[in-house]
Design a protein around this motif. Structure first.
Motif, PDB file in Angstrom:
ATOM      1  N   UNK A 299     -13.755  17.544  27.263  1.00 47.39           N
ATOM      2  CA  UNK A 299     -12.776  17.174  26.572  1.00 47.39           C
ATOM      3  C   UNK A 299     -13.719  16.786  25.340  1.00 47.39           C
ATOM      4  N   UNK A 300     -13.226  17.295  23.954  1.00 49.27           N
ATOM      5  CA  UNK A 300     -14.063  16.876  22.977  1.00 49.27           C
ATOM      6  C   UNK A 300     -13.281  17.040  21.684  1.00 49.27           C
TER       7      UNK A 300
ATOM      8  N   UNK B 269     -12.774  22.448  26.509  1.00 43.90           N
ATOM      9  CA  UNK B 269     -13.375  23.849  26.633  1.00 43.90           C
ATOM     10  C   UNK B 269     -13.635  24.026  28.077  1.00 43.90           C
ATOM     11  N   UNK B 270     -13.495  24.972  28.597  1.00 43.44           N
ATOM     12  CA  UNK B 270     -13.843  25.421  30.023  1.00 43.44           C
ATOM     13  C   UNK B 270     -15.063  25.628  30.209  1.00 43.44           C
ATOM     14  N   UNK B 271     -15.868  25.432  31.341  1.00 49.23           N
ATOM     15  CA  UNK B 271     -17.147  25.403  31.653  1.00 49.23           C
ATOM     16  C   UNK B 271     -17.186  27.184  31.911  1.00 49.23           C
ATOM     17  N   UNK B 272     -16.140  27.556  32.361  1.00 49.85           N
ATOM     18  CA  UNK B 272     -16.226  29.082  32.700  1.00 49.85           C
ATOM     19  C   UNK B 272     -16.465  29.881  31.340  1.00 49.85           C
ATOM     20  N   UNK B 273     -16.005  29.497  30.204  1.00 50.45           N
ATOM     21  CA  UNK B 273     -15.924  30.015  28.771  1.00 50.45           C
ATOM     22  C   UNK B 273     -17.458  29.936  28.372  1.00 50.45           C
TER      23      UNK B 273
ATOM     24  N   UNK C 108     -23.296  24.167  22.880  1.00 51.03           N
ATOM     25  CA  UNK C 108     -22.484  25.021  23.879  1.00 51.03           C
ATOM     26  C   UNK C 108     -22.310  26.365  22.961  1.00 51.03           C
ATOM     27  N   UNK C 109     -22.710  27.450  23.516  1.00 55.67           N
ATOM     28  CA  UNK C 109     -22.162  28.655  22.817  1.00 55.67           C
ATOM     29  C   UNK C 109     -21.352  29.641  24.033  1.00 55.67           C
ATOM     30  N   UNK C 110     -19.996  29.731  23.387  1.00 50.12           N
ATOM     31  CA  UNK C 110     -18.914  30.199  24.421  1.00 50.12           C
ATOM     32  C   UNK C 110     -19.037  31.820  24.233  1.00 50.12           C
TER      33      UNK C 110
ATOM     34  N   UNK D 161     -20.105  28.216  18.687  1.00 49.54           N
ATOM     35  CA  UNK D 161     -21.165  27.028  18.999  1.00 49.54           C
ATOM     36  C   UNK D 161     -20.396  25.698  18.405  1.00 49.54           C
ATOM     37  N   UNK D 162     -20.469  24.872  19.817  1.00 48.26           N
ATOM     38  CA  UNK D 162     -20.064  23.583  19.880  1.00 48.26           C
ATOM     39  C   UNK D 162     -20.930  22.608  20.332  1.00 48.26           C
ATOM     40  N   UNK D 163     -20.975  21.612  19.567  1.00 41.83           N
ATOM     41  CA  UNK D 163     -22.039  20.338  19.629  1.00 41.83           C
ATOM     42  C   UNK D 163     -21.314  19.524  20.911  1.00 41.83           C
TER      43      UNK D 163
END
Length: 252
Positions: free
Chosen positions: A146-147, A156-160, A173-175, A180-182
């Protein structure tokens, strides 16, 4: 039984003291410490207790910063409001991992395990029992983040996630859509929070999701070169020391 409490919130420390008094008449609280620094100073200057009750998030950092600085000679029962640190706690052979609010019966069971191991005449058998107990506890891995997003939040789902990288001490995180999400976590923290069946810590800068791998190539000096499906990832190098572990991770 001499018990040291490491807890930065006074109401939680008082509750622990009350529960311990109700469960164990022989419980003697040798101290209540609120920070990593205070704990290191105490444990390096005083005899170690029989048991430590330890919160994970302290005023000046995570309790795991204590262990590289102090060689403990007693078991630890972790008491925390956060379940994402369970794996890291188990790696250092904690006696128990109790989620707040602490239930009296759970604390009683943990103290009972301590008594059982203490009475075991064969030290190796006692250690095996402790390891088996730790392994039997279910570890809950993170399934989403949860961001903050604009004026609210997004999930953001971990599976993505395709892969994770660190740059200038910032974790990204690169989906699977190349977004690209910090995130406000270190690579070490995410390594503990994410399922090791799905994610592999390739090196200090990269963690990869098993389904994101496009190809694997032999590299010089026994290293491996990993190419991911995402074009933004570039080449990820697995060291010679980690290459065997990496291949075993893939060959499950």
């Amino acid at each position: 039984m001499n018990i040291l409490i490491i807890e930065d919130e006074k109401p939680n420390a008082n509750r622990l003291i009350k529960l311990l008094a109700e469960i164990r008449e022989d419980a003697v609280i040798t101290g209540v410490l609120a920070s990593v620094e205070e704990s290191v100073n105490y444990l390096t200057q005083n005899p170690h207790p029989d048991l430590i009750m330890m919160d994970i998030r302290l005023g000046d950092g995570l309790c795991f910063e204590i262990f590289p600085k102090v060689e403990l000679h007693c078991p630890v029962i972790f008491t925390t409001a956060y379940d994402e640190y369970a794996l890291r706690a188990f790696k250092i052979y904690s006696l128990a991992y109790l989620l707040k609010p602490i239930e009296k019966n759970e604390l009683k069971d943990a103290l009972g395990l301590y008594d059982h191991i203490l009475q075991e005449s064969n030290p190796n058998k006692a250690l095996d029992q402790l390891v088996d107990y730790i392994k039997s506890k279910s570890v809950i891995y993170r399934s989403r983040f949860l961001l903050p997003y604009k004026d609210g939040y997004k999930t953001i789902l971990v599976s993505s996630i395709d892969y994770i990288y660190s740059e200038h001490k910032i974790t990204h995180l690169v989906l699977d859509d190349n977004t690209d999400i910090i995130v406000p976590f270190t690579m070490d923290e995410l390594e503990d929070q994410l399922d090791p069946v799905c994610f592999f810590r390739a090196n200090r800068q990269h963690m990869i999701f098993v389904n994101s791998i496009l190809s694997i190539h032999n590299y010089f000096n026994g290293k491996l070169k990993v190419i991911l499906k995402s074009k933004s990832s570039g080449e990820i190098i697995i060291s010679k020391e980690k290459s065997g572990q990496f291949k075993a991770w893939l060959d499950r």
